[in-house]
Design a protein around this motif. Structure first.
Motif, PDB file in Angstrom:
ATOM      1  N   SER A  90       5.946  -7.900 -40.773  1.00 17.49           N
ATOM      2  CA  SER A  90       7.166  -8.648 -40.481  1.00 17.49           C
ATOM      3  C   SER A  90       6.921  -9.933 -39.707  1.00 17.49           C
ATOM      4  O   SER A  90       7.705 -10.869 -39.776  1.00 17.49           O
ATOM      5  N   TRP A  91       5.828 -10.002 -38.942  1.00 20.13           N
ATOM      6  CA  TRP A  91       5.594 -11.211 -38.153  1.00 20.13           C
ATOM      7  C   TRP A  91       4.899 -12.279 -39.000  1.00 20.13           C
ATOM      8  O   TRP A  91       4.090 -11.989 -39.870  1.00 20.13           O
ATOM      9  N   GLU A  92       5.205 -13.518 -38.728  1.00 30.87           N
ATOM     10  CA  GLU A  92       4.628 -14.653 -39.439  1.00 30.87           C
ATOM     11  C   GLU A  92       3.558 -15.275 -38.550  1.00 30.87           C
ATOM     12  O   GLU A  92       3.855 -15.820 -37.478  1.00 30.87           O
ATOM     13  N   ALA A  93       2.320 -15.191 -38.966  1.00 33.26           N
ATOM     14  CA  ALA A  93       1.215 -15.664 -38.142  1.00 33.26           C
ATOM     15  C   ALA A  93       1.256 -17.179 -37.987  1.00 33.26           C
ATOM     16  O   ALA A  93       1.357 -17.913 -38.972  1.00 33.26           O
ATOM     17  N   ASP A  94       1.192 -17.636 -36.748  1.00 32.40           N
ATOM     18  CA  ASP A  94       1.139 -19.062 -36.439  1.00 32.40           C
ATOM     19  C   ASP A  94      -0.303 -19.406 -36.099  1.00 32.40           C
ATOM     20  O   ASP A  94      -0.758 -19.174 -34.983  1.00 32.40           O
ATOM     21  N   ILE A  95      -1.023 -19.956 -37.071  1.00 32.74           N
ATOM     22  CA  ILE A  95      -2.454 -20.190 -36.933  1.00 32.74           C
ATOM     23  C   ILE A  95      -2.738 -21.691 -37.017  1.00 32.74           C
ATOM     24  O   ILE A  95      -2.275 -22.354 -37.956  1.00 32.74           O
ATOM     25  N   PRO A  96      -3.462 -22.253 -36.055  1.00 36.74           N
ATOM     26  CA  PRO A  96      -3.797 -23.678 -36.109  1.00 36.74           C
ATOM     27  C   PRO A  96      -4.484 -24.049 -37.423  1.00 36.74           C
ATOM     28  O   PRO A  96      -5.293 -23.285 -37.952  1.00 36.74           O
ATOM     29  N   GLU A  97      -4.197 -25.253 -37.922  1.00 34.26           N
ATOM     30  CA  GLU A  97      -4.690 -25.675 -39.235  1.00 34.26           C
ATOM     31  C   GLU A  97      -6.207 -25.735 -39.308  1.00 34.26           C
ATOM     32  O   GLU A  97      -6.785 -25.511 -40.375  1.00 34.26           O
ATOM     33  N   GLU A  98      -6.855 -26.061 -38.212  1.00 30.68           N
ATOM     34  CA  GLU A  98      -8.318 -26.232 -38.259  1.00 30.68           C
ATOM     35  C   GLU A  98      -9.068 -24.912 -38.337  1.00 30.68           C
ATOM     36  O   GLU A  98     -10.288 -24.884 -38.464  1.00 30.68           O
ATOM     37  N   MET A  99      -8.359 -23.806 -38.282  1.00 29.19           N
ATOM     38  CA  MET A  99      -8.990 -22.487 -38.349  1.00 29.19           C
ATOM     39  C   MET A  99      -8.718 -21.845 -39.697  1.00 29.19           C
ATOM     40  O   MET A  99      -7.728 -22.164 -40.362  1.00 29.19           O
ATOM     41  N   SER A 100      -9.580 -20.946 -40.094  1.00 28.42           N
ATOM     42  CA  SER A 100      -9.436 -20.273 -41.383  1.00 28.42           C
ATOM     43  C   SER A 100      -8.507 -19.070 -41.241  1.00 28.42           C
ATOM     44  O   SER A 100      -8.831 -18.116 -40.532  1.00 28.42           O
ATOM     45  N   ALA A 101      -7.363 -19.131 -41.905  1.00 28.60           N
ATOM     46  CA  ALA A 101      -6.420 -18.017 -41.892  1.00 28.60           C
ATOM     47  C   ALA A 101      -6.721 -17.102 -43.078  1.00 28.60           C
ATOM     48  O   ALA A 101      -6.642 -17.529 -44.234  1.00 28.60           O
ATOM     49  N   VAL A 102      -7.078 -15.866 -42.792  1.00 28.35           N
ATOM     50  CA  VAL A 102      -7.450 -14.911 -43.836  1.00 28.35           C
ATOM     51  C   VAL A 102      -6.376 -13.826 -43.887  1.00 28.35           C
ATOM     52  O   VAL A 102      -6.385 -12.891 -43.088  1.00 28.35           O
ATOM     53  N   ASP A 103      -5.458 -13.997 -44.826  1.00 33.87           N
ATOM     54  CA  ASP A 103      -4.330 -13.074 -44.967  1.00 33.87           C
ATOM     55  C   ASP A 103      -4.762 -11.900 -45.846  1.00 33.87           C
ATOM     56  O   ASP A 103      -4.983 -12.052 -47.047  1.00 33.87           O
ATOM     57  N   VAL A 104      -4.887 -10.718 -45.245  1.00 40.37           N
ATOM     58  CA  VAL A 104      -5.309  -9.515 -45.961  1.00 40.37           C
ATOM     59  C   VAL A 104      -4.222  -8.453 -45.803  1.00 40.37           C
ATOM     60  O   VAL A 104      -3.808  -8.164 -44.682  1.00 40.37           O
ATOM     61  N   PRO A 105      -3.727  -7.878 -46.904  1.00 40.08           N
ATOM     62  CA  PRO A 105      -2.698  -6.828 -46.801  1.00 40.08           C
ATOM     63  C   PRO A 105      -3.303  -5.526 -46.264  1.00 40.08           C
ATOM     64  O   PRO A 105      -3.553  -4.579 -47.010  1.00 40.08           O
ATOM     65  N   LEU A 106      -3.536  -5.504 -44.981  1.00 43.39           N
ATOM     66  CA  LEU A 106      -4.271  -4.393 -44.357  1.00 43.39           C
ATOM     67  C   LEU A 106      -3.596  -3.045 -44.608  1.00 43.39           C
ATOM     68  O   LEU A 106      -4.259  -2.065 -44.987  1.00 43.39           O
ATOM     69  N   LYS A 107      -2.296  -2.987 -44.385  1.00 41.78           N
ATOM     70  CA  LYS A 107      -1.593  -1.709 -44.523  1.00 41.78           C
ATOM     71  C   LYS A 107      -1.583  -1.243 -45.970  1.00 41.78           C
ATOM     72  O   LYS A 107      -1.857  -0.059 -46.254  1.00 41.78           O
ATOM     73  N   SER A 108      -1.298  -2.141 -46.909  1.00 39.63           N
ATOM     74  CA  SER A 108      -1.231  -1.751 -48.320  1.00 39.63           C
ATOM     75  C   SER A 108      -2.584  -1.262 -48.821  1.00 39.63           C
ATOM     76  O   SER A 108      -2.674  -0.237 -49.527  1.00 39.63           O
ATOM     77  N   LEU A 109      -3.631  -1.966 -48.486  1.00 41.12           N
ATOM     78  CA  LEU A 109      -4.971  -1.554 -48.917  1.00 41.12           C
ATOM     79  C   LEU A 109      -5.362  -0.233 -48.279  1.00 41.12           C
ATOM     80  O   LEU A 109      -6.023   0.604 -48.913  1.00 41.12           O
TER      81      LEU A 109
END
Length: 583
Positions: free
Chosen positions: A99-118
């Motif tokens: 439910s939360w929307e990750a606020d990640i600085p642009e210069e960093m690599s955001a790796v969105d992984v569906p942890l719960k589903s997997l």
């Protein structure tokens, strides 16, 4: 490629952060990599920010640093709490389906992984953290087979299906990153053939107690000392020993006192608030001349304070606690491996001089896992000295004219003979009241003076017979002297590299004995600048040093609840050297 890699997982208390970190730390050590961990956890069962950080390298490491390369963020707060340590090359693993929307600085690599589903695909949502570990393995180029070994160790007792489900969860995380991301990150976790031991300070104390022959432990659960009792439970029994969970700390020390009076090597462990309760019996231990080891794993105080945070605020209690004048020894391990060796030494000191020993550790050392070469704990090097323990063949020389055993005999070195119950002709009594050589109460002035002097003479004898050396690092001819005690040693040793880069030469003295303690007069006199580093507000050890040498020293004190970091210390030392010594 960075010489070391810093990884962390963070979320809410109850999210399995600790077990996730331990699994990854174990996997890294099995791959022949050095590991040094740190923890940040709230004083509650559920809720509140908690994190587990791992620094890993093929070289030996002894501290944490202000850099974070891979972050597994289970909450937005995890990202916010670590922003100052993240950098342009950092990767943040998070679950975008939540439910939360990750606020990640642009210069960093955001790796969105569906942890719960997997995790659910692998057999259950509870394994979402293992999915994240698999993803981290792919990002860092770490062989997931080492993670498999750690999972087998962690879940092997729960059956093969649980183990295989967790392995599958890790694979799904790894494959998801392979298929969905093309990350150009300069990480490659090199493996070696080295075989390391991974343990924390409390485990080292427990292991040292067993090696020293401890056969009775009584304690009451209290953060952060509880894991000593947990380590001993199930292990000490294999050697004929027993662990008893008492109803409170006062009962615990009295039970341990009873075990020691019965002839067993006995121990109790607690933290600051528990030491308060144990102090009443501490005087009885000393005046009855009972050998007992009392471990204080310090935490932030006073009162309940911050039970899960770092501090070195109990030194004055260990040195001066208790009513009247109580002879004692205060031993303060300065590293995790020294927790093992100083525990053994504490038991030897207790029995050789029939005097209570405070073994003083702290939270940072107690919960930190670190890798060591196996020979760092060579049992062939363990020596046991039970002091003047007499048997039936020796007891006669300690009987008075009426055949009574003089358990508190006034000897030249202050140490009386000791006969355990069952020794023929060794029956005796001891009391918390002042007593004569037979242990019987007295108020005769000359006997009072004799017994007080005798008990104090034991400490003077120990000063002469034992080695109370310090540990030294850096340039022994440097003009700048840094003195510390306890868990600050590792950060100081690594700070030497930072200081050298800045052209600052220092000599570091790390003190593992506070009473008796090494005489540092010559070392301080030879230095142009002396700084004492410790985790408390008032500079308790600095006060002791100034008392000894009658000279003011500079102080670096930290009491935020967080341990020192190497780069932080180097900066503070440089700044402090430029300041005037306080009047």
């Amino acid at each position: 490629m960075a010489e070391d890699l810093n990884w962390a997982v963070g979320g809410e208390a109850g999210d399995g952060i600790d077990s996730t970190g331990k699994i990854f730390a174990q996997a890294l050590s099995r791959a022949g990599r050095h590991v040094f961990t740190s923890k940040d956890f709230a004083s509650r069962i559920r809720g509140g920010y908690t994190a587990y950080k791992i620094r890993t390298s093929v070289d030996n490491i002894q501290s944490v640093v202000d850099r974070l390369d891979i972050l597994v963020a289970l909450t937005q707060r995890t990202i916010d709490e670590n922003l100052d340590e993240l950098h342009e090359g950092s990767a943040i693993i998070y679950d975008g389906e939540r439910s939360w929307e990750a606020d990640i600085p642009e210069e960093m690599s955001a790796v969105d992984v569906p942890l719960k589903s997997l995790a659910e695909d692998a057999g259950g949502a509870i394994m979402r953290n293992i999915v994240a570990l698999g993803a981290a393995c792919e990002i860092t180029g770490f062989d997931v087979e080492y993670l498999d070994e750690a999972l087998e160790k962690r879940f092997g007792g729960k059956g093969s299906k649980i183990v295989e489900n967790n392995k599958e969860a890790a694979r799904l995380g790894q494959e998801y990153v392979q298929e969905n991301y093309d990350l150009d990150l300069d990480y490659n976790l090199e493996t070696t053939d080295n075989d390391y031991v991974l343990l924390n300070g409390n485990e080292a104390i427990g292991m040292g107690a067993i090696a020293a022959g401890c056969r009775f432990y009584a304690g009451y659960p209290i953060t952060p000392a509880t894991s000593i009792m947990e380590y001993l439970t199930g292990r000490i029994e294999e050697y004929g020993g027993h662990v008893v969970q008492a109803e409170d700390e006062l009962s615990a020390i009295n039970m341990a006192l009873g075990g020691a009076r019965a002839g067993a090597r006995a121990m109790t462990a607690t933290s600051g608030a528990g030491i308060d309760l144990m102090t009443e019996t501490f005087g009885l231990v000393a005046t009855s001349e009972t050998p007992l080891v009392i471990t204080d794993v310090q935490r932030s105080g006073p009162s309940t304070g911050m039970p899960t945070k770092q501090e070195q605020g109990d030194l004055n209690m260990a040195l001066y606690g208790g009513h009247g004048e109580i002879p004692r020894f205060v031993v303060t391990p300065t590293s995790i491996d020294e927790c093992f060796w100083k525990t053994i030494e504490a038991f030897n000191l207790a029995e050789k001089y029939q005097t209570p020993v405070f073994l003083v550790s702290d939270l940072a050392m107690s919960v930190t896992e670190q890798t060591f070469e196996p020979d760092a704990f060579d049992m062939d090097d363990v020596e046991i000295d039970r002091g003047k323990l007499v048997d039936e063949d020796e007891v006669d020389e300690w009987l008075d004219s009426q055949g009574r055993f003089r358990a508190h005999a006034n000897t030249e070195d202050g140490v009386s003979p000791r006969a355990i119950p069952g020794t023929a002709d060794g029956a005796h009594m001891s009391t918390g009241l002042e007593h004569n050589e037979l242990g019987r109460r007295t108020e005769e002035q000359d006997v009072r003076v004799q017994q007080v002097d005798k008990r104090n003479r034991k400490v003077e004898t120990a000063k002469e017979q034992e080695e109370w050396d310090y540990r030294e690092f850096g340039d022994e001819d440097a003009d700048n002297l840094i003195i510390s005690w306890g868990s600050n040693e590792g950060a100081l040793v690594e700070a030497l590299d930072y200081l050298e880069d800045e052209g600052v030469d220092v000599r570091v003295i790390s003190v593992p004995y506070i009473f008796p303690r090494p005489d540092l007069s010559d070392e301080i006199a030879a230095a142009e600048e002396t700084i004492v580093v410790e985790c408390n507000a008032t500079g308790q050890f600095a006060d002791v040093i100034e008392h000894d040498v009658l000279e003011r020293v500079k102080r670096i004190n930290k009491y935020t609840g967080v341990r020192f970091k190497a780069d932080e210390l180097a900066e503070e030392i440089t700044e402090k050297l430029s300041q005037e010594v306080p009047a």
